[in-house]
Write a protein that holds these residues in place. Structure first.
Motif, mmCIF file in Angstrom:
data_model
loop_
_atom_site.group_PDB
_atom_site.id
_atom_site.type_symbol
_atom_site.label_atom_id
_atom_site.label_comp_id
_atom_site.label_asym_id
_atom_site.label_seq_id
_atom_site.Cartn_x
_atom_site.Cartn_y
_atom_site.Cartn_z
ATOM 1 N N ALA A 246 24.283 -7.999 -29.218
ATOM 2 C CA ALA A 246 23.928 -7.823 -30.630
ATOM 3 C C ALA A 246 24.211 -9.090 -31.428
ATOM 4 O O ALA A 246 23.439 -9.458 -32.326
ATOM 5 C CB ALA A 246 24.693 -6.635 -31.217
ATOM 6 N N ALA A 247 25.306 -9.773 -31.088
ATOM 7 C CA ALA A 247 25.638 -11.023 -31.777
ATOM 8 C C ALA A 247 24.548 -12.064 -31.565
ATOM 9 O O ALA A 247 24.176 -12.797 -32.491
ATOM 10 C CB ALA A 247 26.983 -11.542 -31.284
ATOM 11 N N GLN A 248 24.001 -12.126 -30.345
ATOM 12 C CA GLN A 248 22.922 -13.089 -30.077
ATOM 13 C C GLN A 248 21.623 -12.668 -30.779
ATOM 14 O O GLN A 248 20.897 -13.513 -31.298
ATOM 15 C CB GLN A 248 22.697 -13.208 -28.569
ATOM 16 N N LEU A 249 21.353 -11.384 -30.821
ATOM 17 C CA LEU A 249 20.141 -10.918 -31.517
ATOM 18 C C LEU A 249 20.233 -11.204 -33.017
ATOM 19 O O LEU A 249 19.212 -11.417 -33.684
ATOM 20 C CB LEU A 249 19.932 -9.420 -31.274
ATOM 21 N N SER A 250 21.452 -11.220 -33.542
ATOM 22 C CA SER A 250 21.621 -11.514 -34.970
ATOM 23 C C SER A 250 21.256 -12.955 -35.306
ATOM 24 O O SER A 250 21.019 -13.282 -36.478
ATOM 25 C CB SER A 250 23.069 -11.244 -35.397
ATOM 26 N N ARG A 251 21.171 -13.807 -34.301
ATOM 27 C CA ARG A 251 20.822 -15.215 -34.513
ATOM 28 C C ARG A 251 19.301 -15.429 -34.495
ATOM 29 O O ARG A 251 18.837 -16.538 -34.738
ATOM 30 C CB ARG A 251 21.477 -16.071 -33.431
ATOM 31 N N ILE A 252 18.568 -14.369 -34.161
ATOM 32 C CA ILE A 252 17.105 -14.464 -34.104
ATOM 33 C C ILE A 252 16.542 -13.961 -35.437
ATOM 34 O O ILE A 252 16.735 -12.804 -35.807
ATOM 35 C CB ILE A 252 16.534 -13.618 -32.945
ATOM 36 N N ALA A 253 15.878 -14.807 -36.137
ATOM 37 C CA ALA A 253 15.271 -14.392 -37.411
ATOM 38 C C ALA A 253 14.160 -13.388 -37.142
ATOM 39 O O ALA A 253 13.397 -13.517 -36.184
ATOM 40 C CB ALA A 253 14.720 -15.613 -38.152
ATOM 41 N N GLY A 254 14.057 -12.384 -37.990
ATOM 42 C CA GLY A 254 12.991 -11.404 -37.823
ATOM 43 C C GLY A 254 13.511 -10.024 -37.503
ATOM 44 O O GLY A 254 14.685 -9.712 -37.684
ATOM 45 N N LYS A 255 12.641 -9.218 -36.973
ATOM 46 C CA LYS A 255 12.909 -7.799 -36.793
ATOM 47 C C LYS A 255 12.795 -7.402 -35.323
ATOM 48 O O LYS A 255 12.011 -7.992 -34.571
ATOM 49 C CB LYS A 255 11.907 -6.989 -37.623
ATOM 50 N N GLY A 256 13.558 -6.397 -34.932
ATOM 51 C CA GLY A 256 13.525 -5.927 -33.555
ATOM 52 C C GLY A 256 13.118 -4.480 -33.444
ATOM 53 O O GLY A 256 12.930 -3.780 -34.443
ATOM 54 N N LEU A 257 12.995 -4.029 -32.193
ATOM 55 C CA LEU A 257 12.660 -2.642 -31.892
ATOM 56 C C LEU A 257 13.636 -2.143 -30.822
ATOM 57 O O LEU A 257 13.818 -2.796 -29.783
ATOM 58 C CB LEU A 257 11.227 -2.528 -31.368
ATOM 59 N N ILE A 258 14.268 -1.018 -31.079
ATOM 60 C CA ILE A 258 15.176 -0.410 -30.104
ATOM 61 C C ILE A 258 14.533 0.870 -29.574
ATOM 62 O O ILE A 258 14.065 1.711 -30.346
ATOM 63 C CB ILE A 258 16.554 -0.113 -30.726
ATOM 64 N N LEU A 259 14.500 0.988 -28.245
ATOM 65 C CA LEU A 259 13.898 2.151 -27.589
ATOM 66 C C LEU A 259 14.998 3.162 -27.261
ATOM 67 O O LEU A 259 16.013 2.813 -26.639
ATOM 68 C CB LEU A 259 13.180 1.735 -26.313
ATOM 69 N N VAL A 260 14.797 4.396 -27.673
ATOM 70 C CA VAL A 260 15.829 5.427 -27.512
ATOM 71 C C VAL A 260 15.226 6.655 -26.840
ATOM 72 O O VAL A 260 14.321 7.285 -27.376
ATOM 73 C CB VAL A 260 16.430 5.835 -28.876
ATOM 74 N N ASN A 261 15.738 6.988 -25.645
ATOM 75 C CA ASN A 261 15.391 8.267 -25.025
ATOM 76 C C ASN A 261 16.611 8.882 -24.330
ATOM 77 O O ASN A 261 16.502 9.548 -23.314
ATOM 78 C CB ASN A 261 14.207 8.142 -24.053
#
Length: 530
Positions: A246-261
């Protein structure tokens, strides 16, 4: 002759219990007066937990366990702790040990004692006391019981106060039974003797050349197993590794998608929220596979910079298609993060094109919990805006050793990886074949498996029980018979699910024995529930 064990829970159990009481403690041992109906109801019947011994569907033996104080033995000799040099903290009293005379063999007695010890371990008891009849003193001693007070009772019915703890049982009955507990949990897993020995080696400094060499060798083996370019080892659980992702994803500008099942996909959203990440959530019913066409449309209609999902969703057993999801994301310029905590070491995992992947030492890799790691495709620069413990770039800059690390845990993981990589094809094949045998056997017995089609390559089997049966009671009964299965997590109990996880080679004999026990436990249930 094979015996099976379960907790008394059905209406007809009580009558058979009262009959065994009468035959043993009225007709055989003249402790109580005869009566016309041939039944003896124990005065503590409503406080007792009865462990039953069955031959086929017939109840042929029992032990009553009672934890309410004072014990009946307290009333005979005074508080038992006053008679013991090393008093237990949470004892239980065994009462009414009885086996039908037609089945009174050592095997039945020892099996009941194994079930007793299993029950005590689960209930948190550290010792069991009993008034042992002098007629069976030799048998009690062979089981592991030790006298601790003078005999009590009458000349016709004399008893000796005795105690058993786990260690004396292991030296007594357990050795004669030769049936170790079979671990079918998703974690902690069974630990090979070689890994246990590796953990016990003399610790070395994390600043020593020997430690650096051991770390390099371990990370090289992990890279060989996963195809990862880079890997940082962390001192902590998979939660820590996912925080680092999550810390590394916070360094990426923009938006993400999390898949939940499932539950662990849901937990990824919690990691993301705590880091303030901007993301959407694509949810499916638990155990349902994601539709690639729908995801493709979503990727193309939204601008996502990253996608994060669980490979093997432990809460359901479904395996999300890592290869197809990665390919689809890359075609749309999306970085990929994946949680491989339960998949790595149990099914083949290819992380060559994955940007970030987390996993742990204590599941499929068959080592001790306490180490986790993050695989990453590109080199990472240190980032002073991140917490030091989560800064993967700092790990890379410091040669993987930025802080104090445990050589004992690393030794154990190194040995477990050597065991897997000695013959990886055979390792994965054993897990697959044993899981398939369980899958076929469970279905044949009439149990309903969650996601039977979409989870066919999974090593985690989820049994959905009907409302009139209890996953907890079935799990408890399996534990009595020597099988640790997964059913006590909140997300399972609220759905009445029970899971069997083949995280390493449990052995073909154990698989067949489990199916046999399940068959007999199930056979007694329809009759009782009609």
């Amino acid at each position: 002759m094979t015996y099976y064990y379960r907790i008394a829970q059905f209406p007809q159990d009580a009558k058979r219990i009262h009959e065994l009481n009468y035959k043993t403690f009225v007709e055989e041992i003249p402790q109580h007066r005869p009566n016309e109906n041939g039944l003896m109801v124990d005065r503590f019947h409503n406080e007792n937990t009865y462990v039953l011994c069955l031959k086929e569907e017939e109840i042929i033996g029992m032990i009553a366990l009672r934890s309410t104080r004072p014990f009946s033995l307290d009333n005979k000799i005074g508080q038992i702790e006053d008679r013991l040099a090393d008093p237990p903290k949470n004892p239980v009293e065994i009462r009414l040990l009885a086996i039908d005379s037609a089945h009174r063999t050592g095997r039945a007695f020892f099996g009941l004692m194994q079930a007793l010890v299993n029950w005590c371990l689960k209930a948190g008891h550290d010792a069991a006391v009993i008034s042992g009849t002098v007629r069976e003193l030799k048998l009690y001693t062979r089981m592991g019981f030790v006298p601790f007070a003078e005999p009590v009772g009458t000349e016709e019915a004399t008893y000796i106060p005795m105690i058993i703890v786990h260690d004396t049982f292991e030296q007594g009955a357990a050795k004669r039974l030769g049936l170790p507990m079979v671990n079918l949990l998703p974690g902690p897993v069974s630990i090979a003797e070689s890994v246990q020995q590796a953990l016990g080696k003399e610790p070395v400094s994390h600043r020593s050349p020997a430690y650096a060499q051991l770390l390099t060798s371990t990370t090289d083996m992990l890279k060989e197993l996963t195809g990862a370019n880079h890997l940082q080892l962390l001192q902590g659980t998979g939660t820590l590794a996912n925080d680092a992702v999550a810390a590394q994803l916070s360094r990426i500008a923009g938006k993400g998608l999390i898949l939940v099942n499932g539950e662990f996909g849901r937990r990824l959203t919690d990691h993301a929220k705590r880091f303030g990440l901007s993301f959407d959530c694509s949810e499916k019913d638990w155990g349902k596979a994601f539709c690639m066409k729908q995801l493709e449309d979503q990727f193309q209609s939204h601008h996502y910079d990253w996608v994060w999902f669980v490979h093997l969703e432990t809460s359901t057993g479904i395996v999300n298609d890592l290869e197809r999801l990665t390919k689809l994301a890359k075609e749309n310029g999306i970085r990929v993060a994946v949680d491989c905590a339960s998949s790595l070491g149990t099914i083949p995992v290819n992380l060559t094109k994955v940007d970030f992947a987390s996993s742990v030492s204590g599941k499929g890799l068959a080592s001790y919990a306490g180490l986790s790691f993050v695989c990453h495709h590109a080199e990472i620069e240190p980032d002073e805006t991140l917490p030091r413990y989560l800064d993967l770039g700092l790990y890379g800059m410091k040669g993987g050793i930025p802080f104090t690390q445990s050589s004992n845990l690393l030794n154990a993981l190194h040995q477990s990886l050597m065991n897997i990589l000695e013959s990886p094809t055979q390792h994965f094949e054993h897990i697959y074949l044993q899981t398939q045998r369980l899958r076929e056997g469970i279905a044949h017995l009439g149990f309903r498996l969650l996601s039977a089609e979409t989870a066919s390559n999974s090593n985690v089997l989820t049994i959905e029980l009907p409302p009139n049966e209890s996953s907890k009671k079935l799990g408890d009964d399996l534990f009595l018979n020597g099988f640790r299965v997964h059913y006590e997590s909140e997300y399972l109990t609220e759905r009445n699910w029970l899971q069997l996880a083949v995280m390493n080679d449990v052995g073909d004999v154990a698989v067949e024995r489990l199916l046999d026990v399940l068959k007999h436990l199930k056979k007694c249930r329809p009759t009782c529930l009609e």
